[in-house]
Design a protein around this motif. Sequence first.
Motif: not given
Length: 76
Positions: A29-40, A47-57
């Motif tokens: 949940a904390y990692i998802d919160a980091v993701s939402s900070l970047f995508t919004s 998004d720093p939580t995604k892989s370099s290809t942009g698919t999945g964590k």
Amino acid sequence: MDIVACYAQSLSLGHTLLCKNVHASTITAYIDAVSSLFTSHPYGLRDPTKSSTGTGKSKLVAKVISAYRRWESMPN
């Protein structure tokens, strides 16, 4: 990015505000919160939580979470 994997590892070691261990679901949940900070962000930061290809964590974050889940499942 590797910094998010380091953040997940830090959380798994109990480096939280209350210095307590948290569940893997809380770390996720904390990692998802980091993701939402970047995508919004207005500039649409990557998004720093995604892989370099942009698919999945990213693989590193997934490894940290899976290792922590395995640690949680061990009997006392």
